[in-house]
Design a protein around this motif. Structure first.
Motif, PDB file in Angstrom:
ATOM      1  N   THR A 119       0.566  -1.049   0.127  1.00 10.14           N
ATOM      2  CA  THR A 119       0.196   0.002  -0.178  1.00 10.14           C
ATOM      3  C   THR A 119       1.121   1.378  -0.477  1.00 10.14           C
ATOM      4  OG1 THR A 119       0.111   0.050   2.101  1.00 10.14           O
ATOM      5  CG2 THR A 119      -2.022  -1.313   1.599  1.00 10.14           C
ATOM      6  N   VAL A 120       2.065   1.402   0.661  1.00  3.41           N
ATOM      7  CA  VAL A 120       3.402   2.437   0.537  1.00  3.41           C
ATOM      8  C   VAL A 120       3.989   1.471   0.097  1.00  3.41           C
ATOM      9  CG1 VAL A 120       4.370   4.202   1.239  1.00  3.41           C
ATOM     10  CG2 VAL A 120       1.843   3.448   2.543  1.00  3.41           C
ATOM     11  N   GLN A 121       5.319   1.895  -0.926  1.00  3.07           N
ATOM     12  CA  GLN A 121       5.972   1.252  -2.048  1.00  3.07           C
ATOM     13  C   GLN A 121       7.471   1.870  -0.534  1.00  3.07           C
ATOM     14  OE1 GLN A 121       5.581   1.483  -5.935  1.00  3.07           O
ATOM     15  NE2 GLN A 121       4.464  -0.478  -5.821  1.00  3.07           N
ATOM     16  N   GLY A 122       8.111   1.605   0.362  1.00  2.31           N
ATOM     17  CA  GLY A 122       8.852   1.658   1.004  1.00  2.31           C
ATOM     18  C   GLY A 122      10.012   2.036   0.157  1.00  2.31           C
ATOM     19  N   GLU A 123      10.836   0.796  -0.590  1.00  2.00           N
ATOM     20  CA  GLU A 123      12.039   1.184  -0.818  1.00  2.00           C
ATOM     21  C   GLU A 123      11.765   1.641  -2.669  1.00  2.00           C
ATOM     22  OE1 GLU A 123      14.921  -0.018   0.259  1.00  2.00           O
ATOM     23  OE2 GLU A 123      13.218  -0.346   1.880  1.00  2.00           O
ATOM     24  N   GLY A 124      10.889   1.120  -2.909  1.00  2.00           N
ATOM     25  CA  GLY A 124      10.310   2.265  -4.366  1.00  2.00           C
ATOM     26  C   GLY A 124      10.345   3.133  -4.386  1.00  2.00           C
ATOM     27  N   GLY A 125      10.674   4.206  -3.087  1.00  2.00           N
ATOM     28  CA  GLY A 125      10.223   5.235  -3.010  1.00  2.00           C
ATOM     29  C   GLY A 125       8.894   6.430  -2.030  1.00  2.00           C
ATOM     30  N   LEU A 126       8.502   5.705  -1.655  1.00  2.00           N
ATOM     31  CA  LEU A 126       7.698   6.139  -0.552  1.00  2.00           C
ATOM     32  C   LEU A 126       6.183   6.189  -1.510  1.00  2.00           C
ATOM     33  CD1 LEU A 126       9.639   7.913   1.896  1.00  2.00           C
ATOM     34  CD2 LEU A 126       8.733   5.867   2.862  1.00  2.00           C
ATOM     35  N   ASN A 127       5.825   4.989  -3.131  1.00  2.00           N
ATOM     36  CA  ASN A 127       4.727   5.686  -3.539  1.00  2.00           C
ATOM     37  C   ASN A 127       3.480   5.350  -3.057  1.00  2.00           C
ATOM     38  OD1 ASN A 127       6.539   6.539  -5.688  1.00  2.00           O
ATOM     39  ND2 ASN A 127       7.051   4.828  -5.392  1.00  2.00           N
ATOM     40  N   ILE A 169      11.832  12.747   1.478  1.00  2.00           N
ATOM     41  CA  ILE A 169      11.861  13.434   0.718  1.00  2.00           C
ATOM     42  C   ILE A 169      11.993  13.163  -0.069  1.00  2.00           C
ATOM     43  CG2 ILE A 169      12.254  15.960   0.363  1.00  2.00           C
ATOM     44  CD1 ILE A 169      13.425  16.478   3.457  1.00  2.00           C
ATOM     45  N   ASP A 170      11.532  13.516  -1.904  1.00  2.00           N
ATOM     46  CA  ASP A 170      11.835  13.395  -3.312  1.00  2.00           C
ATOM     47  C   ASP A 170      13.125  14.535  -3.191  1.00  2.00           C
ATOM     48  OD1 ASP A 170      12.035  13.446  -5.801  1.00  2.00           O
ATOM     49  OD2 ASP A 170      10.749  12.115  -5.745  1.00  2.00           O
ATOM     50  N   VAL A 171      14.599  14.962  -3.494  1.00  2.00           N
ATOM     51  CA  VAL A 171      14.631  15.861  -4.159  1.00  2.00           C
ATOM     52  C   VAL A 171      15.704  15.358  -5.655  1.00  2.00           C
ATOM     53  CG1 VAL A 171      15.615  16.248  -1.316  1.00  2.00           C
ATOM     54  CG2 VAL A 171      17.205  14.737  -3.332  1.00  2.00           C
ATOM     55  N   GLY A 172      14.929  15.116  -5.965  1.00  2.00           N
ATOM     56  CA  GLY A 172      14.925  14.772  -7.284  1.00  2.00           C
ATOM     57  C   GLY A 172      16.229  14.082  -8.464  1.00  2.00           C
ATOM     58  N   SER A 173      16.803  13.665  -7.440  1.00  2.00           N
ATOM     59  CA  SER A 173      19.065  12.850  -7.773  1.00  2.00           C
ATOM     60  C   SER A 173      18.628  12.537  -7.026  1.00  2.00           C
ATOM     61  CB  SER A 173      20.085  13.755  -8.716  1.00  2.00           C
ATOM     62  OG  SER A 173      20.154  14.288  -7.186  1.00  2.00           O
ATOM     63  N   GLY A 174      19.371  10.588  -7.268  1.00  2.00           N
ATOM     64  CA  GLY A 174      20.180  10.148  -6.746  1.00  2.00           C
ATOM     65  C   GLY A 174      21.668  11.271  -5.515  1.00  2.00           C
ATOM     66  N   ARG A 175      22.096  11.877  -6.032  1.00  2.00           N
ATOM     67  CA  ARG A 175      23.062  12.398  -5.927  1.00  2.00           C
ATOM     68  C   ARG A 175      23.214  14.067  -4.805  1.00  2.00           C
ATOM     69  NH1 ARG A 175      25.526  12.594 -11.614  1.00  2.00           N
ATOM     70  NH2 ARG A 175      26.914  11.846 -11.483  1.00  2.00           N
ATOM     71  N   ARG A 176      22.219  14.357  -4.715  1.00  2.00           N
ATOM     72  CA  ARG A 176      21.462  15.072  -4.079  1.00  2.00           C
ATOM     73  C   ARG A 176      21.483  14.136  -2.210  1.00  2.00           C
ATOM     74  NH1 ARG A 176      16.959  19.141  -6.808  1.00  2.00           N
ATOM     75  NH2 ARG A 176      18.622  20.218  -8.177  1.00  2.00           N
ATOM     76  N   ALA A 177      20.178  13.138  -2.623  1.00  2.00           N
ATOM     77  CA  ALA A 177      19.825  12.710  -1.878  1.00  2.00           C
ATOM     78  C   ALA A 177      21.124  11.996  -1.315  1.00  2.00           C
ATOM     79  CB  ALA A 177      18.985  11.214  -2.113  1.00  2.00           C
ATOM     80  N   ASP A 218      17.174   6.091  -6.397  1.00  2.00           N
ATOM     81  CA  ASP A 218      17.981   6.930  -4.641  1.00  2.00           C
ATOM     82  C   ASP A 218      17.608   8.149  -4.276  1.00  2.00           C
ATOM     83  OD1 ASP A 218      18.508   4.381  -3.562  1.00  2.00           O
ATOM     84  OD2 ASP A 218      20.650   3.797  -4.201  1.00  2.00           O
ATOM     85  N   GLN A 219      16.416   9.018  -5.304  1.00  2.00           N
ATOM     86  CA  GLN A 219      16.319  10.330  -5.173  1.00  2.00           C
ATOM     87  C   GLN A 219      15.415  10.443  -3.665  1.00  2.00           C
ATOM     88  OE1 GLN A 219      14.458   8.239  -7.059  1.00  2.00           O
ATOM     89  NE2 GLN A 219      12.642   8.889  -7.464  1.00  2.00           N
ATOM     90  N   VAL A 220      15.030   9.424  -2.921  1.00  2.00           N
ATOM     91  CA  VAL A 220      14.348  10.053  -1.761  1.00  2.00           C
ATOM     92  C   VAL A 220      15.332   9.764  -0.097  1.00  2.00           C
ATOM     93  CG1 VAL A 220      12.122   9.438  -0.669  1.00  2.00           C
ATOM     94  CG2 VAL A 220      12.197   9.485  -2.756  1.00  2.00           C
ATOM     95  N   VAL A 221      15.033  11.036  -0.040  1.00  2.00           N
ATOM     96  CA  VAL A 221      15.961  10.862   1.659  1.00  2.00           C
ATOM     97  C   VAL A 221      14.800  10.641   2.686  1.00  2.00           C
ATOM     98  CG1 VAL A 221      16.741  12.270   3.351  1.00  2.00           C
ATOM     99  CG2 VAL A 221      17.271  12.750   1.203  1.00  2.00           C
ATOM    100  N   LYS A 222      14.683   8.855   3.170  1.00  2.00           N
ATOM    101  CA  LYS A 222      13.952   7.934   3.596  1.00  2.00           C
ATOM    102  C   LYS A 222      14.087   8.949   5.000  1.00  2.00           C
ATOM    103  CE  LYS A 222      12.215   3.340   3.318  1.00  2.00           C
ATOM    104  NZ  LYS A 222      12.184   1.950   2.640  1.00  2.00           N
ATOM    105  N   LEU A 223      12.890   8.592   5.848  1.00  2.00           N
ATOM    106  CA  LEU A 223      12.800   8.644   6.933  1.00  2.00           C
ATOM    107  C   LEU A 223      11.955   7.760   8.102  1.00  2.00           C
ATOM    108  CD1 LEU A 223      12.662  11.680   5.732  1.00  2.00           C
ATOM    109  CD2 LEU A 223      12.166  11.989   8.378  1.00  2.00           C
ATOM    110  N   LEU A 224      12.382   6.488   8.584  1.00  2.00           N
ATOM    111  CA  LEU A 224      11.563   5.749   9.458  1.00  2.00           C
ATOM    112  C   LEU A 224      12.507   5.852  10.671  1.00  2.00           C
ATOM    113  CD1 LEU A 224      12.176   2.310   7.225  1.00  2.00           C
ATOM    114  CD2 LEU A 224      10.312   3.784   7.183  1.00  2.00           C
TER     115      LEU A 224
END
Length: 452
Positions: free
Chosen positions: A228-236, A378-386, A407-413
């Motif tokens: 229902t929420v795609q964790g590794e897939g980008g928090l979709n 937070i999706d910051v737009g690029s893997g390098r940014r994240a 890997d463009q999403v900085v993930k908080l768990l």
């Protein structure tokens, strides 16, 4: 998701090794551990002790842990009540391994799980103890759905992540992980997740049409598997309407609906199961990670009784009954799920997270907040940014990870029990780092999707 460069290309820094090692020599980890290791490449320290939302390395430095064992520590590190129960079990001489034989600890867990989780939610599911990982439980779900239906095809979704063993990897979308095995990954039809084709396309309509068109080329499915929420897939996050529609399509097509709640379950999105708010009841539910409450290996497959058609021993494994995990899991349920108070507190903290992250678009044009509950980022737009954000946050004492196709999403768990003060402290570090990074040259030059 951690997907880092080859070891030789890393910027290296001296990391204290275990006691007794000589300085300036490769640590035991570098000498002997496989290069497949990943988290330690950006969270570069030797951990020693932990409590709640804090971990300490062997130098005594503290870090705020907003990774929480990739969601395995929803109740934080070393919960005192779970620890006390486990110690009491050990001192009593309690059995530590019993295959799938009956034990007092298993009976106590099942009784508690039935009374506090299943019955209040009107679920009559049986409980199968699989091997100790989420991937083990996914494998069992796929095998059982195929046995029940006599079909082989499974519908899975873009950006889904379900594990790294052969069957679970077949239903996982990420190319980085799928590229390793030499054996073909068969038996899966990949369909677009909710929102994958943009807001103007209802991907449930697309699936409906393909399921009911005899010339679509889509084989009748044994199962429809989703998060229902795609964790590794980008928090979709799937919408309520989409989830209900997919559940109905599973029913009308004769497929079993399987919800992978390995990361999104056990309260991570606010309710015990992530699907609770949507008035759907899956045929099979996969649980792992935080089900033990204490970070101990444990996984479950919940099965509607009419589909519990296994022959005795047909799907087994030596470690399908971790007695120590039964002990801590029972305490976790009794402590946090006996009333609605914990769920309400998670909802309150989730709103606090959302409020503080809401202004990130002002710091980074195009950035967006993603996720649900305390499974956000937070999706910051690029893997390098994240990558820049995660490494700089770590230098400031905050542990984070990344997710998404690039890997463009900085993930908080963070643990669901994280005190408000600690949450604020971690978010202050994160937003301060983003603010500083957004004004830097390397940030401005790394726009667009970039692989790590």
């Amino acid at each position: 998701m951690v997907r880092c460069p080859q070891e030789g290309s890393m910027t290296r820094r001296a990391v204290p090794g275990p006691v007794g090692e000589r300085p300036n020599e490769p640590s035991i980890f570098e000498r002997r551990e496989s290069v497949v290791r990943s988290y330690c490449r950006r969270l570069d320290c030797v951990l020693d002790t932990a409590e709640g939302s804090l971990v300490r390395d062997i130098t005594g430095r503290e870090y705020l842990d907003f990774v929480a064992g990739a969601g395995s520590l929803n109740y934080g590190h070393n919960d005192p009540d779970m620890r006390a129960a486990l110690i009491a079990h050990l001192e009593h001489g309690g059995i530590s391994h019993s295959l799938d034989m009956f034990s007092s600890a298993k009976g106590a867990f099942l009784t508690t799980f039935e009374s506090l989780v299943l019955l209040p939610r009107g679920m009559d599911h049986r409980v199968q103890f699989t091997g100790p990982t989420g991937a083990n439980a996914v494998e069992a779900a796929l095998k059982l759905a195929r046995k029940v239906t006599g079909r082989t095809n499974v519908i899975a979704f873009t950006n889904g992540f379900h594990g790294m063993s052969q069957g679970a990897l077949a239903v996982t979308g990420n190319r980085h992980h799928r590229g390793s095995p030499q054996n073909p990954l068969y038996g899966v039809t990949r369909m677009p997740y909710d929102g994958y084709l943009g807001d103007s396309v209802d991907t449930a309509d697309l699936l409906d049409r393909m399921l009911h068109d005899p010339s679509s080329g889509l084989d009748a499915p044994a199962a429809i598997l989703l998060e229902t929420v795609q964790g590794e897939g980008g928090l979709n996050v799937a919408s309520s309407a989409w989830l209900r529609r997919i559940a109905e399509l599973a029913r009308t097509s004769g497929a079993l609906l399987v919800v992978d709640d390995v990361q999104a379950g056990c309260g991570r999105t606010g309710t015990f199961f992530s699907f609770e708010p949507f008035d759907i009841v899956p045929d099979l539910v996969v649980l792992a990670k935080s089900i033990s409450g204490y970070g101990l290996p444990m996984a479950l497959l919940l099965i509607r009784p009419e589909y519990d058609v296994w022959l005795p021993g047909e799907h087994n494994g030596t470690f399908r009954g971790n007695v120590h995990a039964f002990v801590t899991a029972r305490v976790a349920l009794e402590k946090f799920w006996s009333t609605v108070d914990f769920s309400a507190d998670v909802a309150r903290r989730s709103q606090m997270l959302a409020r503080q992250l809401a202004g990130v678009g002002d710091l980074v044009p195009g950035a967006s907040v993603k996720g649900r509950g305390m499974m956000c980022g937070i999706d910051v737009g690029s893997g390098r940014r994240a990558e820049t954000v995660v490494r700089r946050c770590f230098a400031e004492g905050l542990m984070l990870e990344t997710a998404g196709s690039y890997d463009q999403v900085v993930k908080l768990l963070p643990p669901l029990t994280t005190p408000d003060k600690v949450l604020h402290e971690g978010l202050d570090i994160l937003l301060s780092v983003i603010r500083a990074a957004a004004s830097g040259h390397e940030w401005r030059s790394s726009s667009g999707p970039v692989t790590a």
